[in-house]
Design a protein around this motif. Structure first.
Motif, mmCIF file in Angstrom:
data_model
loop_
_atom_site.group_PDB
_atom_site.id
_atom_site.type_symbol
_atom_site.label_atom_id
_atom_site.label_comp_id
_atom_site.label_asym_id
_atom_site.label_seq_id
_atom_site.Cartn_x
_atom_site.Cartn_y
_atom_site.Cartn_z
ATOM 1 N N GLY A 441 11.868 -3.849 19.571
ATOM 2 C CA GLY A 441 11.670 -4.275 18.183
ATOM 3 C C GLY A 441 11.859 -5.768 17.987
ATOM 4 O O GLY A 441 11.153 -6.406 17.196
ATOM 5 N N GLU A 442 12.842 -6.378 18.686
ATOM 6 C CA GLU A 442 13.086 -7.817 18.533
ATOM 7 C C GLU A 442 11.876 -8.636 18.977
ATOM 8 O O GLU A 442 11.540 -9.651 18.358
ATOM 9 C CB GLU A 442 14.316 -8.244 19.366
ATOM 10 N N ILE A 443 11.229 -8.182 20.058
ATOM 11 C CA ILE A 443 10.046 -8.901 20.551
ATOM 12 C C ILE A 443 8.890 -8.733 19.573
ATOM 13 O O ILE A 443 8.138 -9.681 19.305
ATOM 14 C CB ILE A 443 9.654 -8.398 21.955
ATOM 15 N N LYS A 444 8.755 -7.522 19.015
ATOM 16 C CA LYS A 444 7.722 -7.294 18.007
ATOM 17 C C LYS A 444 7.920 -8.244 16.828
ATOM 18 O O LYS A 444 6.972 -8.874 16.340
ATOM 19 C CB LYS A 444 7.777 -5.846 17.506
ATOM 20 N N GLN A 445 9.159 -8.352 16.368
ATOM 21 C CA GLN A 445 9.445 -9.207 15.212
ATOM 22 C C GLN A 445 9.177 -10.670 15.526
ATOM 23 O O GLN A 445 8.667 -11.425 14.684
ATOM 24 C CB GLN A 445 10.900 -9.015 14.762
ATOM 25 N N PHE A 446 9.538 -11.086 16.738
ATOM 26 C CA PHE A 446 9.266 -12.464 17.169
ATOM 27 C C PHE A 446 7.762 -12.763 17.095
ATOM 28 O O PHE A 446 7.341 -13.816 16.607
ATOM 29 C CB PHE A 446 9.786 -12.664 18.595
ATOM 30 N N ALA A 447 6.955 -11.804 17.554
ATOM 31 C CA ALA A 447 5.496 -11.998 17.535
ATOM 32 C C ALA A 447 4.969 -12.044 16.106
ATOM 33 O O ALA A 447 4.036 -12.806 15.804
ATOM 34 C CB ALA A 447 4.818 -10.884 18.330
ATOM 35 N N VAL A 448 5.550 -11.228 15.238
ATOM 36 C CA VAL A 448 5.134 -11.231 13.830
ATOM 37 C C VAL A 448 5.453 -12.567 13.183
ATOM 38 O O VAL A 448 4.651 -13.128 12.409
ATOM 39 C CB VAL A 448 5.821 -10.078 13.065
ATOM 40 N N ASP A 449 6.618 -13.139 13.480
ATOM 41 C CA ASP A 449 7.081 -14.363 12.825
ATOM 42 C C ASP A 449 6.441 -15.626 13.393
ATOM 43 O O ASP A 449 6.306 -16.629 12.689
ATOM 44 C CB ASP A 449 8.609 -14.474 12.947
ATOM 45 N N HIS A 450 6.050 -15.605 14.672
ATOM 46 C CA HIS A 450 5.547 -16.828 15.326
ATOM 47 C C HIS A 450 4.100 -17.089 14.883
ATOM 48 O O HIS A 450 3.243 -16.206 14.974
ATOM 49 C CB HIS A 450 5.607 -16.673 16.843
ATOM 50 N N PRO A 451 3.788 -18.295 14.438
ATOM 51 C CA PRO A 451 2.435 -18.578 13.925
ATOM 52 C C PRO A 451 1.349 -18.583 15.000
ATOM 53 O O PRO A 451 0.163 -18.435 14.683
ATOM 54 C CB PRO A 451 2.572 -19.971 13.298
ATOM 55 N N ASP A 452 1.717 -18.757 16.286
ATOM 56 C CA ASP A 452 0.713 -18.795 17.348
ATOM 57 C C ASP A 452 0.702 -17.515 18.176
ATOM 58 O O ASP A 452 0.112 -17.473 19.253
ATOM 59 C CB ASP A 452 0.942 -20.002 18.264
ATOM 60 N N PHE A 453 1.381 -16.480 17.669
ATOM 61 C CA PHE A 453 1.357 -15.168 18.314
ATOM 62 C C PHE A 453 0.648 -14.187 17.389
ATOM 63 O O PHE A 453 0.725 -14.311 16.166
ATOM 64 C CB PHE A 453 2.778 -14.651 18.579
ATOM 65 N N GLN A 454 -0.023 -13.215 17.959
ATOM 66 C CA GLN A 454 -0.561 -12.118 17.161
ATOM 67 C C GLN A 454 -0.100 -10.799 17.769
ATOM 68 O O GLN A 454 0.165 -10.708 18.972
ATOM 69 C CB GLN A 454 -2.088 -12.164 17.091
ATOM 70 N N THR A 455 -0.003 -9.795 16.964
ATOM 71 C CA THR A 455 0.410 -8.482 17.433
ATOM 72 C C THR A 455 -0.811 -7.583 17.572
ATOM 73 O O THR A 455 -1.856 -7.812 16.964
ATOM 74 C CB THR A 455 1.400 -7.833 16.453
ATOM 75 N N ALA A 456 -0.647 -6.563 18.366
ATOM 76 C CA ALA A 456 -1.682 -5.546 18.522
ATOM 77 C C ALA A 456 -0.989 -4.250 18.906
ATOM 78 O O ALA A 456 0.118 -4.259 19.453
ATOM 79 C CB ALA A 456 -2.700 -5.956 19.583
ATOM 80 N N ALA A 457 -1.622 -3.138 18.597
ATOM 81 C CA ALA A 457 -1.045 -1.832 18.902
ATOM 82 C C ALA A 457 -2.127 -0.917 19.435
ATOM 83 O O ALA A 457 -3.309 -1.099 19.158
ATOM 84 C CB ALA A 457 -0.408 -1.226 17.655
ATOM 85 N N MET A 458 -1.705 0.066 20.203
ATOM 86 C CA MET A 458 -2.633 1.059 20.711
ATOM 87 C C MET A 458 -2.788 2.171 19.679
ATOM 88 O O MET A 458 -1.806 2.666 19.119
ATOM 89 C CB MET A 458 -2.134 1.646 22.040
ATOM 90 N N ALA A 459 -4.019 2.561 19.411
ATOM 91 C CA ALA A 459 -4.304 3.561 18.379
ATOM 92 C C ALA A 459 -3.848 4.949 18.819
ATOM 93 O O ALA A 459 -3.985 5.323 19.978
ATOM 94 C CB ALA A 459 -5.806 3.586 18.082
ATOM 95 N N PHE A 460 -3.293 5.702 17.821
ATOM 96 C CA PHE A 460 -2.883 7.084 18.056
ATOM 97 C C PHE A 460 -3.427 7.961 16.938
ATOM 98 O O PHE A 460 -3.605 7.509 15.801
ATOM 99 C CB PHE A 460 -1.349 7.200 18.096
ATOM 100 N N ASP A 461 -3.689 9.215 17.270
ATOM 101 C CA ASP A 461 -4.122 10.167 16.248
ATOM 102 C C ASP A 461 -2.979 10.384 15.267
ATOM 103 O O ASP A 461 -1.870 10.757 15.671
ATOM 104 C CB ASP A 461 -4.510 11.489 16.916
ATOM 105 N N PRO A 462 -3.182 10.159 13.964
ATOM 106 C CA PRO A 462 -2.086 10.279 12.996
ATOM 107 C C PRO A 462 -1.548 11.701 12.858
ATOM 108 O O PRO A 462 -0.412 11.891 12.427
ATOM 109 C CB PRO A 462 -2.733 9.804 11.681
ATOM 110 N N GLN A 463 -2.337 12.704 13.229
ATOM 111 C CA GLN A 463 -1.893 14.090 13.104
ATOM 112 C C GLN A 463 -1.102 14.538 14.338
ATOM 113 O O GLN A 463 -0.010 15.088 14.229
ATOM 114 C CB GLN A 463 -3.110 15.015 12.896
ATOM 115 N N THR A 464 -1.678 14.282 15.508
ATOM 116 C CA THR A 464 -1.045 14.770 16.749
ATOM 117 C C THR A 464 -0.298 13.672 17.495
ATOM 118 O O THR A 464 0.443 13.959 18.433
ATOM 119 C CB THR A 464 -2.121 15.326 17.691
ATOM 120 N N LEU A 465 -0.486 12.414 17.092
ATOM 121 C CA LEU A 465 0.062 11.248 17.779
ATOM 122 C C LEU A 465 -0.457 11.127 19.217
ATOM 123 O O LEU A 465 0.140 10.453 20.038
ATOM 124 C CB LEU A 465 1.593 11.285 17.778
#
Length: 623
Positions: A441-465
């Protein structure tokens, strides 16, 4: 640029090599290094593009006889004489050069760069005509030489005379093992039954292995055999002279032949690259010098139809990306896809994509992916990762890309996250582009806050995950640890407690009081206590098994023939302690599951779609 082994580019090279015809071309491609300059990389890309254009037009370069041309050329350089079949193949190779030159001149508009290679191809018509006149059907043509023609006719006459003489012997069939004349040690003989050998005057040339037959040269044919041997020796000498003359003609032109051989090997490699790109439905992409990485629906070239297209952009608005989400969601596949596309671009190969992809010309590609544990070097997984990253930091520079998988994992989470952020900051400040994956989580937050970083996530089915293996840019993914734990059959009450602890931090700290064990249990009766993983003899039949744990009523659980059995403790005898069988830290639990379950869990951990479908199916059946 050195391509890391983790990129799996060697698998691409293996597939390309299968399409290369000549041994020289295969060796040339095996030693081909990534492009050392932007100009070279662009040239390779253009060459492959021209090859694909010609192939798409249904045009084939008339490569002939090039498969073993290099090895035959080396034989000539060492002074060997080429045999008839080798000369025929070499003649095809020499004959192909002017044809290939004409081919490219005719299609110059479609392949101007490749046409330039054909300029070094010479015409060897005088040699090829001489080979064609001298060799027919892989043998020297008797009509090619006056002396050879004369001696062949002489041999034919002697053999005809021999047949006439042998006819009167062959009529005496009861004495012969076979009713024909047979050549032994260059002399024609009669195959006589051993008990009748005294019926024939002559010399015994050979005996059969079992001794039932003797091969006799009758006195009346000895002189004819002598004449035949001399004639055949003369024929061999004349043929050798012809082969030497033809090989000598080739040797005189070796400097020009070498130029042609080098040219055809390069063209062979280029067209193999073109065939590979055609087979994976690859499209040309753009190489840039602006440190911009744009992937437009790129498919991993080794995953075939199962590959999920990848969209990604880096170096335009932000220079670093942090990808989050659970294991088996496809994060590592994203890193390997990026690495492969960059490596392929250096070798003039392009992937399957929608056509708008652009790859920067990197001077350096660095990766830290997979389990770096090494028992031989006493490195833990975390130590192995740190050793690898230390090397990356030492060589890191501008105009490079760094790919880090599960950065900071394998140690205490707070320390690991802090160290990961420091490493990413150092890489960022060096000017390199960076893509990293994480759970923290700390690394995720760092990426969110840093202006030259972007975040990305892998898609999951919202029903079955269930994972979809699709990258969602500017999103933060969850690890879904609780869902995965439940699917892996961790009891639901335990998972529910874990969810409560996550939000409340109210951990159970009460001390439990355990009643003393009753006296005279199986533990006291057996001072040699068994531990999980010990190899034992169990039961009345003394079957070998692996000890799991003690149970009630003097019983114990033992893994025998891939099944858990209950065996009386007094019927168990220790063979080998587990400490002698397995290294320290070995996961003993995997000993107590059958191969099918072990493979299923392994497939889940590496993100197998098939395994997840099976897991989902099992969940539906239970519900």
């Amino acid at each position: 640029m050195k391509i890391p082994q983790a990129a799996e580019f060697e698998q691409i090279k293996v597939q390309v090599k299968k399409k290369i015809i000549s041994d020289y071309g295969k060796n040339l491609f095996s030693s081909e290094a990534p492009a050392a300059s932007y100009t070279t990389a662009v040239k390779r890309m253009e060459e492959t593009k021209e090859a694909v254009t010609l192939l798409a037009a249904g045009l084939a370069v008339p490569f002939m006889g090039i498969q073993h041309a290099q090895s035959d050329t080396e034989k000539i350089e060492k002074g060997f004489i080429l045999m008839p079949h080798e000369l025929v193949s070499y003649g095809d190779f020499l004959r192909s050069m002017p044809r290939i030159k004409t081919f490219f001149e005719k299609h110059h508009a479609l392949a101007p760069i490749l046409t330039g290679y054909s300029d070094s191809l010479a015409d060897f018509t005088l040699i090829t005509e001489k080979i064609s006149q001298s060799i027919r059907h892989q043998r020297i043509d008797p009509e090619a030489n006056r002396h050879l023609r004369k001696i062949v006719r002489q041999i034919d006459q002697i053999e005809a005379d021999l047949k006439k003489v042998f006819l009167k012997f062959l009529s005496q069939g009861k004495y012969l093992q076979d009713n024909r004349m047979i050549k032994k040690n260059d002399r024609y003989t009669l195959p006589v039954r051993v008990e009748w050998q005294h019926q024939f005057k002559g010399s015994i040339i050979e005996r059969s292995n079992k001794g039932g037959t003797v091969f006799i040269e009758p006195e009346t044919v000895a002189r004819l055999n002598d004449r035949l041997i001399l004639a055949e020796a003369e024929k061999t000498a004349i043929e050798y002279q012809i082969l030497a003359e033809l090989t000598g003609l080739i040797a005189e032109e070796l400097p020009l032949i070498h130029q042609g051989l080098d040219c055809l090997a390069v063209l062979d490699v280029i067209f193999a690259k073109g065939k590979f790109c055609r087979d994976i439905n690859g499209l040309p992409l753009t190489l840039n010098q602006k440190e911009e990485l744009i992937l437009d629906q790129v498919k991993h070239p080794l995953l075939g139809d199962e590959a999920v297209p990848l969209d990604l952009s880096l170096g335009i608005h932000t220079r670093c990306m942090v990808i989050t989400g659970p294991n088996a969601g496809g994060k590592t596949v994203v890193l390997k896809t990026v690495a492969l596309v960059c490596a392929m671009a250096h070798h003039g190969l392009f992937p399957n994509h929608h056509g708008q992809s652009s790859v920067p010309f990197f001077k350096s590609l660095s990766m830290d992916i997979g389990d770096q544990q090494s028992l031989a070097n006493a490195l833990s997984t975390f130590s192995g990762h740190m050793a690898n990253i230390a090397g990356i930091l030492a060589e890191n520079q501008r105009n490079s890309i760094v790919l880090l998988d599960e950065i900071g994992s394998g140690t205490e989470p707070n320390e690991g996250a802090a160290l990961a952020i420091a490493i990413m900051d150092a890489i960022y400040r060096s000017g390199a582009l960076l893509i990293a994956t994480t759970h923290y989580g700390e690394i995720k937050q760092f990426a969110v806050d840093h202006p030259d970083f972007q975040t990305a996530a892998m898609a999951f089915d919202p029903q079955t995950l269930a994972p979809k293996y699709r990258l969602l840019v500017n999103q933060v993914g969850e690890s879904n640890a609780f869902w995965i734990a439940e699917k892996m059959q961790i009891p639901k009450p335990i998972v529910a407690k874990a969810i409560t602890y996550l939000s409340s931090k109210a951990y159970p700290l009460q001390k439990n009081v355990f009643a003393p064990l009753p006296e005279h249990t199986h533990l006291s009766e057996h001072p040699q206590l068994l531990t999980k993983g010990d190899q034992v003899l169990a039961g009345d039949r003394g079957q070998k098994g692996i000890f799991y744990q003690y149970a009630d009523n003097g019983q114990a659980k033992v893994w025998i023939d891939e099944e858990m059995a209950m065996v009386a403790v007094k019927r168990i005898r220790l063979l080998i302690k587990q400490t002698e069988l397995y290294p320290a830290g070995y996961d003993l639990d995997q000993l107590f599951i059958d191969h099918r379950t072990y493979k299923f869990n392994k497939d889940l951990s590496r993100g197998s779609k098939k395994a997840y479908k099976q897991l989902k199916k099992q969940g539906k059946q239970k519900s």
